[in-house]
Design a protein around this motif. Structure first.
Motif, PDB file in Angstrom:
ATOM      1  N   UNK A  35       0.354  -1.371   0.047  1.00  0.00           N
ATOM      2  CA  UNK A  35       0.193   0.074  -0.301  1.00  0.00           C
ATOM      3  C   UNK A  35       0.793   1.022   0.097  1.00  0.00           C
ATOM      4  N   UNK A  36       0.854   2.414  -0.954  1.00  0.00           N
ATOM      5  CA  UNK A  36       1.506   3.567  -1.156  1.00  0.00           C
ATOM      6  C   UNK A  36       0.572   4.593  -0.439  1.00  0.00           C
ATOM      7  N   UNK A  37       0.413   5.004   1.002  1.00  0.00           N
ATOM      8  CA  UNK A  37       0.220   5.451   2.140  1.00  0.00           C
ATOM      9  C   UNK A  37       1.013   6.078   2.771  1.00  0.00           C
ATOM     10  N   UNK A  38       0.989   7.258   3.089  1.00  0.00           N
ATOM     11  CA  UNK A  38       2.163   7.851   4.106  1.00  0.00           C
ATOM     12  C   UNK A  38       1.856   8.503   5.725  1.00  0.00           C
ATOM     13  N   UNK A  39       2.495   7.965   6.480  1.00  0.00           N
ATOM     14  CA  UNK A  39       1.473   8.801   7.852  1.00  0.00           C
ATOM     15  C   UNK A  39       2.284   9.319   8.662  1.00  0.00           C
ATOM     16  N   UNK A  40       1.253   9.229  10.304  1.00  0.00           N
ATOM     17  CA  UNK A  40       2.392   9.637  10.983  1.00  0.00           C
ATOM     18  C   UNK A  40       1.478   9.626  12.570  1.00  0.00           C
ATOM     19  N   UNK A  41       2.390   9.418  13.337  1.00  0.00           N
ATOM     20  CA  UNK A  41       1.664   8.535  15.133  1.00  0.00           C
ATOM     21  C   UNK A  41       2.174  10.434  15.391  1.00  0.00           C
ATOM     22  N   UNK A  42       0.942  10.472  15.684  1.00  0.00           N
ATOM     23  CA  UNK A  42       1.106  12.208  17.132  1.00  0.00           C
ATOM     24  C   UNK A  42       0.753  11.859  19.135  1.00  0.00           C
ATOM     25  N   UNK A  43       1.720  12.052  19.031  1.00  0.00           N
ATOM     26  CA  UNK A  43       1.147  11.908  21.269  1.00  0.00           C
ATOM     27  C   UNK A  43       0.294  13.272  21.279  1.00  0.00           C
ATOM     28  N   UNK A  44      -0.285  12.893  22.101  1.00  0.00           N
ATOM     29  CA  UNK A  44      -1.766  14.185  22.656  1.00  0.00           C
ATOM     30  C   UNK A  44      -1.762  14.038  23.698  1.00  0.00           C
ATOM     31  N   UNK A  45      -1.324  15.338  24.813  1.00  0.00           N
ATOM     32  CA  UNK A  45      -1.854  15.347  26.086  1.00  0.00           C
ATOM     33  C   UNK A  45      -3.319  15.864  26.133  1.00  0.00           C
ATOM     34  N   UNK A  46      -3.821  16.394  27.616  1.00  0.00           N
ATOM     35  CA  UNK A  46      -5.007  16.531  27.859  1.00  0.00           C
ATOM     36  C   UNK A  46      -5.925  17.337  27.017  1.00  0.00           C
ATOM     37  N   UNK A  47      -6.900  16.888  26.900  1.00  0.00           N
ATOM     38  CA  UNK A  47      -7.884  17.751  26.121  1.00  0.00           C
ATOM     39  C   UNK A  47      -8.907  18.525  27.297  1.00  0.00           C
ATOM     40  N   UNK A  48      -8.709  18.123  28.677  1.00  0.00           N
ATOM     41  CA  UNK A  48      -9.513  18.476  29.353  1.00  0.00           C
ATOM     42  C   UNK A  48     -10.339  17.710  30.135  1.00  0.00           C
ATOM     43  N   UNK A  49     -10.774  17.707  31.013  1.00  0.00           N
ATOM     44  CA  UNK A  49     -12.125  16.822  31.971  1.00  0.00           C
ATOM     45  C   UNK A  49     -13.414  16.247  31.148  1.00  0.00           C
ATOM     46  N   UNK A  50     -13.476  17.469  30.560  1.00  0.00           N
ATOM     47  CA  UNK A  50     -14.857  16.727  29.839  1.00  0.00           C
ATOM     48  C   UNK A  50     -15.100  17.364  28.922  1.00  0.00           C
ATOM     49  N   UNK A  51     -13.592  17.030  28.447  1.00  0.00           N
ATOM     50  CA  UNK A  51     -13.456  16.683  26.423  1.00  0.00           C
ATOM     51  C   UNK A  51     -13.477  15.320  26.211  1.00  0.00           C
ATOM     52  N   UNK A  52     -14.403  15.051  25.194  1.00  0.00           N
ATOM     53  CA  UNK A  52     -13.987  13.049  24.316  1.00  0.00           C
ATOM     54  C   UNK A  52     -12.861  13.860  23.474  1.00  0.00           C
ATOM     55  N   UNK A  53     -12.178  13.460  22.811  1.00  0.00           N
ATOM     56  CA  UNK A  53     -10.960  13.117  22.315  1.00  0.00           C
ATOM     57  C   UNK A  53     -11.305  13.179  20.834  1.00  0.00           C
ATOM     58  N   UNK A  54     -12.236  12.496  20.814  1.00  0.00           N
ATOM     59  CA  UNK A  54     -12.585  11.556  19.562  1.00  0.00           C
ATOM     60  C   UNK A  54     -13.761  12.983  18.656  1.00  0.00           C
ATOM     61  N   UNK A  55     -14.718  13.386  19.541  1.00  0.00           N
ATOM     62  CA  UNK A  55     -15.311  13.931  19.074  1.00  0.00           C
ATOM     63  C   UNK A  55     -14.928  15.303  19.175  1.00  0.00           C
ATOM     64  N   UNK A  56     -14.340  15.767  20.117  1.00  0.00           N
ATOM     65  CA  UNK A  56     -13.359  17.090  19.835  1.00  0.00           C
ATOM     66  C   UNK A  56     -12.508  17.075  18.621  1.00  0.00           C
ATOM     67  N   UNK A  57     -11.815  16.004  18.208  1.00  0.00           N
ATOM     68  CA  UNK A  57     -10.959  16.607  16.726  1.00  0.00           C
ATOM     69  C   UNK A  57     -11.601  15.887  15.298  1.00  0.00           C
ATOM     70  N   UNK A  58     -12.567  15.141  16.070  1.00  0.00           N
ATOM     71  CA  UNK A  58     -13.987  15.251  14.880  1.00  0.00           C
ATOM     72  C   UNK A  58     -14.798  16.255  14.485  1.00  0.00           C
ATOM     73  N   UNK A  59     -14.727  17.888  15.127  1.00  0.00           N
ATOM     74  CA  UNK A  59     -15.073  18.893  14.629  1.00  0.00           C
ATOM     75  C   UNK A  59     -14.019  19.995  14.387  1.00  0.00           C
ATOM     76  N   UNK A  60     -12.760  19.697  14.676  1.00  0.00           N
ATOM     77  CA  UNK A  60     -11.856  20.300  14.979  1.00  0.00           C
ATOM     78  C   UNK A  60     -11.776  20.197  13.835  1.00  0.00           C
ATOM     79  N   UNK A  61     -11.071  18.627  12.941  1.00  0.00           N
ATOM     80  CA  UNK A  61     -10.785  18.944  11.054  1.00  0.00           C
ATOM     81  C   UNK A  61     -11.554  19.065  10.386  1.00  0.00           C
TER      82      UNK A  61
END
Length: 483
Positions: A35-61
């Motif tokens: 397969x001919x795709x490139x990628x990356x792995x990012x390590x992220x700190x806290x999103x805050x106690x009340x935030x769901x990381x996946x929902x926050x990232x999906x809305x942001x993107x």
């Protein structure tokens, strides 16, 4: 379902853009094993106690897809595969498909994360949709959130990947305001006749560009010839075919991925001590690790291994997403036991390779694509057999790519980006890829390998650390002696 509607331009149909010959090649060479795709792995700190990381990232993107064309265009193949494919605007982008969620089983170790990324990276992208996928991974015992991204190499190279990251990442915790996407009128996909007419016009234009480039090609060839003559005997100068070893094999579909870091300031100290470039230090560290990986194989260390090193052809300030990259071959001096002599040999080999590559700049224009897909369909099945054939000469043993990155803290959807590990491609004949991104004071190494060919990839990562420490010991000893 969370989706973003993006509409077509123009009165007659969707906006079309032809893939360059190099971009199309990444699609034409793709198989289940490669397969001919490139990628990356990012390590992220806290999103805050009340935030769901996946929902926050999906809305942001979702709010930033219009900042990078790769997110909202799909590939369409020509009728009868007469010419290279086209990019057209996607009617909509389904974020539930493109942005996924995964939770690691307990205890959530780094090794578990790397294994998860390896499995994700082994799967091909769906060609009926925009060629990218993101996965938000939680469950890490460190408390961090991981963000794995993959985008097809037909859409971007390493520097283009940095440009995409700049569209999504911020320099401050609070996400910056971005302009709203332009409203577009809905249009139908292009018809077969329009695609064929466009391919014919593009082919004529490509032939025109080829004819115009002839004087430049002649000059470049002359410069390359002069460089070759000045270099003298290639073998004496350390420029020769690579020795075949176990890295030069036909690969399997399964992948391994390992991430590691080296302090950037220490790498710069090594560069200053030996009067070399930072990229030479990276090559020397990889060479030292290869010597350790092949410590029990005298035949493999009898001759210098060769690194295939991507070379960006981008002009300063160019942030377009298409590939603008060439490749240079650098002798890694793995046959030299002394690390000081080895890095000196690498500096000389790297300088020669850059001079030769520079002399050839502009020598290969974008070639007409009419009929190329047919040719590639015939060649691709032979690619694997050639890589496995022991009598076929080997030009390189490993791919090593060093991509300069930002030296300031970045944020994704308000979470601090703590590490940025690249995840690249392995191919038949090149079963190991070492790609590095410098980010915020460290060199972040992403190692990708065929699981069957390089099962000891984790050991290789440890060898990289030891090779770096070996060079740092020389630097520290020299400082002590000068006091």
């Amino acid at each position: 379902m969370f989706s973003l509607s993006l509409f077509y331009n123009g009165k007659l149909g969707a906006t079309m853009k032809h893939l360059s010959a190099l971009d199309a090649l990444f699609l034409q060479l793709e198989t289940p094993e490669t397969p001919m795709h490139v990628g990356s792995l990012m390590l992220l700190g806290s999103f805050g106690a009340r935030k769901n990381p996946c929902k926050a990232i999906r809305a942001h993107i979702g709010n930033r897809l219009h900042l990078a064309p790769v997110f909202s265009r799909i590939v369409r193949f020509m009728p009868l595969d007469l010419a290279s494919p086209l990019w057209i605007d996607a009617p909509r982008v389904d974020l539930d498909h493109h942005i996924r969620h995964m939770t690691l089983p307990k205890p959530g170790t780094q090794a578990q994360l790397e294994n998860a990324v390896a499995k994700l990276h082994a799967g091909a992208l769906d060609r009926d949709k925009p060629l990218w996928e993101f996965t938000v991974i939680d469950g890490l015992k460190s408390g961090e959130t991981a963000f794995y991204a993959k985008i097809h190499h037909a859409a971007l190279d390493g520097q283009g990947g940095v440009a995409v990251a700049q569209a999504l990442l911020d320099t401050q915790k609070k996400p910056r305001a971005t302009p709203a996407p332009e409203a577009r009128a809905a249009r139908l996909p292009p018809s077969a006749s329009r695609m064929l007419a466009s391919a014919l016009r593009n082919t004529i234009a490509q032939y025109g560009r080829v004819l115009k480039s002839v004087p430049g090609v002649a000059k470049a060839a002359g410069r390359a010839g002069a460089v070759t003559l000045r270099s003298g005997d290639f073998k004496k100068r350390g420029i020769a075919l690579a020795p075949r070893n176990r890295l030069n094999a036909a690969i399997c579909p399964e992948r391994l991925f390992v991430a590691t870091q080296i302090p950037l300031e220490e790498a710069k100290a090594i560069a200053r001590h030996f009067d070399v470039k930072l990229n030479d230090v990276v090559l020397a560290v990889v060479a030292g690790a290869l010597r350790r990986l092949f410590a029990g194989d005298k035949a493999a260390l009898a001759k210098s291994m060769v690194g295939a090193v991507p070379l960006s052809l981008r002009a300063p300030g160019d942030t377009t997403q298409e590939n603008q990259v060439s490749m240079m071959l650098v002798a890694l001096a793995t046959h030299i036991a002394d690390p000081s002599k080895r890095i000196a040999a690498i500096r000389a080999a790297s300088t020669r390779a850059k001079t030769l590559a520079g002399s050839m700049k502009g020598a290969i224009p974008d070639l007409p694509s009419l009929g190329i897909p047919w040719l590639m369909a015939a060649i691709t099945p032979l690619y694997r057999k050639a890589a496995a054939a022991p009598r076929i000469p080997v030009i390189a043993n490993v791919v090593i790519s060093n991509v300069p990155g930002p030296q300031a803290t970045l944020y994704l959807a308000g979470a601090e980006l703590k590490a940025y590990y690249p995840v690249s491609i392995v191919t038949h004949g090149l079963a190991l890829n070492v790609t590095i991104v410098s980010y915020n004071g460290s060199l972040d190494f992403g190692l990708v390998a065929c699981k069957q060919t390089v099962p000891d990839l984790r050991s290789f990562a440890k060898h990289l650390t030891r090779a770096h420490e070996e060079l740092m010991k020389i630097v520290k000893t020299s400082r002590t002696e000068k006091r």
